[in-house]
Scaffold this active site. Sequence first.
Site, PDB file in Angstrom:
ATOM      1  N   SER A  35       9.322 -10.062   2.205  1.00 19.84           N
ATOM      2  CA  SER A  35       8.076  -9.568   1.621  1.00 19.84           C
ATOM      3  C   SER A  35       8.278  -8.517   0.537  1.00 19.84           C
ATOM      4  O   SER A  35       7.379  -8.268  -0.262  1.00 19.84           O
ATOM      5  CB  SER A  35       7.175  -8.989   2.718  1.00 19.84           C
ATOM      6  OG  SER A  35       7.838  -7.954   3.414  1.00 19.84           O
ATOM      7  N   ASP A 332       0.415  -0.679   2.213  1.00 23.06           N
ATOM      8  CA  ASP A 332      -0.316  -1.220   3.356  1.00 23.06           C
ATOM      9  C   ASP A 332       0.306  -0.833   4.704  1.00 23.06           C
ATOM     10  O   ASP A 332      -0.006  -1.437   5.722  1.00 23.06           O
ATOM     11  CB  ASP A 332      -0.406  -2.746   3.251  1.00 23.06           C
ATOM     12  CG  ASP A 332       0.971  -3.399   3.171  1.00 23.06           C
ATOM     13  OD1 ASP A 332       1.978  -2.674   3.252  1.00 23.06           O
ATOM     14  OD2 ASP A 332       1.033  -4.638   3.024  1.00 23.06           O
ATOM     15  N   HIS A 335       4.670  -1.974   3.183  1.00 16.14           N
ATOM     16  CA  HIS A 335       5.293  -2.136   1.874  1.00 16.14           C
ATOM     17  C   HIS A 335       4.897  -0.988   0.958  1.00 16.14           C
ATOM     18  O   HIS A 335       3.937  -0.262   1.231  1.00 16.14           O
ATOM     19  CB  HIS A 335       4.866  -3.473   1.249  1.00 16.14           C
ATOM     20  CG  HIS A 335       5.034  -4.641   2.174  1.00 16.14           C
ATOM     21  ND1 HIS A 335       3.999  -5.097   2.961  1.00 16.14           N
ATOM     22  CD2 HIS A 335       6.113  -5.413   2.458  1.00 16.14           C
ATOM     23  CE1 HIS A 335       4.432  -6.129   3.685  1.00 16.14           C
ATOM     24  NE2 HIS A 335       5.710  -6.332   3.407  1.00 16.14           N
TER      25      HIS A 335
END
Length: 378
Positions: A35, A332, A335
């Site tokens: 991610s 968030d 990240h």
Amino acid sequence: MSQLSILFTSFIILLNSFRPVAGGCFTSIFSFGDSFTDTGNLKASGTSNPIINFPYGETYFHHPTGRCSDGRLIVDFIGMHIYISEAACLPLLPPYLLGPDEHRDFRKGVNFAVVGATALEISFFVDKGISLPVTNYSLGSQLEWFKLLLPSLCSSDSECKNVLGNALFLMGEIGGNDYFNVLGDGRSLEETKTFVPLVVNAITRTLLVPGIVPFGCIPANLVSFRSSNSEDYDQETGCIKWLNEFAVYHNLLLIKELDRLRKMHPHANIIYADCYQAAMPIFQSPEKYGFQNSPLLACCGGGGLYNYNSSCLCGELGSTVCIEPSRYVSWDGLHFTEAAYKIIAAGLLQGKYTNPPFTKTCALFETIENLEFSRNTY
């Protein structure tokens, strides 16, 4: 595993045949990871996930692109600085699962990274009864995609040496999901440490290899591994010490393995990117970098401690988002914001946190502040 070994050998052949283009830079980027690097593969796969919702992407793209941030990632900033020629820079890396078309030339590079991807094969976790909450894609899946793409990139040995021999292979960040799938399953730190050599072995097969970031400073981890013992926390940063020490342990083994590969393949240009050290100054002195809020507080989230709530994630109904993401380090809770990624990327590109320094490999650089590129849809 035999297929991956063959593919690994092909990577080493490419690295050994590497010759820098004019200016000492690269003509394309091929990126793998999770991610921290995905530019839209999970979204393109059709998997339901909050990252496909606003406010993801609000700062730079003004719409969700599948990136786990409010804007660009480290790989985007690296692409800004690695030139095709003195007059042009590489475009934003398109996600592989979108497929090529007239607007996406995969010969200039492509991103295989997927949110939630693991370095180890899925069967490894299945055999141990460990669940995978986000995706069933692994680094092996991404390498297989690259293998399938090769015929469309080049049709002869000489053409492949030209296209791929002058490419930057970016492997990571990856490995974090492996560890947190294990820790999240209730396994001990001691057991998790036994997996580190396996993870390191799986990811040391490319040109630019990033280490993992400070795990103990991630808001989601601060919530999941919250402790009543003040000795578990770093007094300067508020980060969890044992999680950061585990990240350092992974990175030390990674550096050791890269040193071994350099001796085995002296003509290959293998760069270690120390994302841990590049990120730590932000947590130690956030105000120095323009962050006016606690670096442990998420900009977007569902409330609670550190504004991270696993029952109400960023992008889900009930979550809220801060007014100025550039004043936050965490986007968030899992990240970083574009502003934080930009600082980390600058540290890597300027050579301070890369070994050997990136500046020795790529001679043509401008400062990030003075170089921008046009927005596009991916």
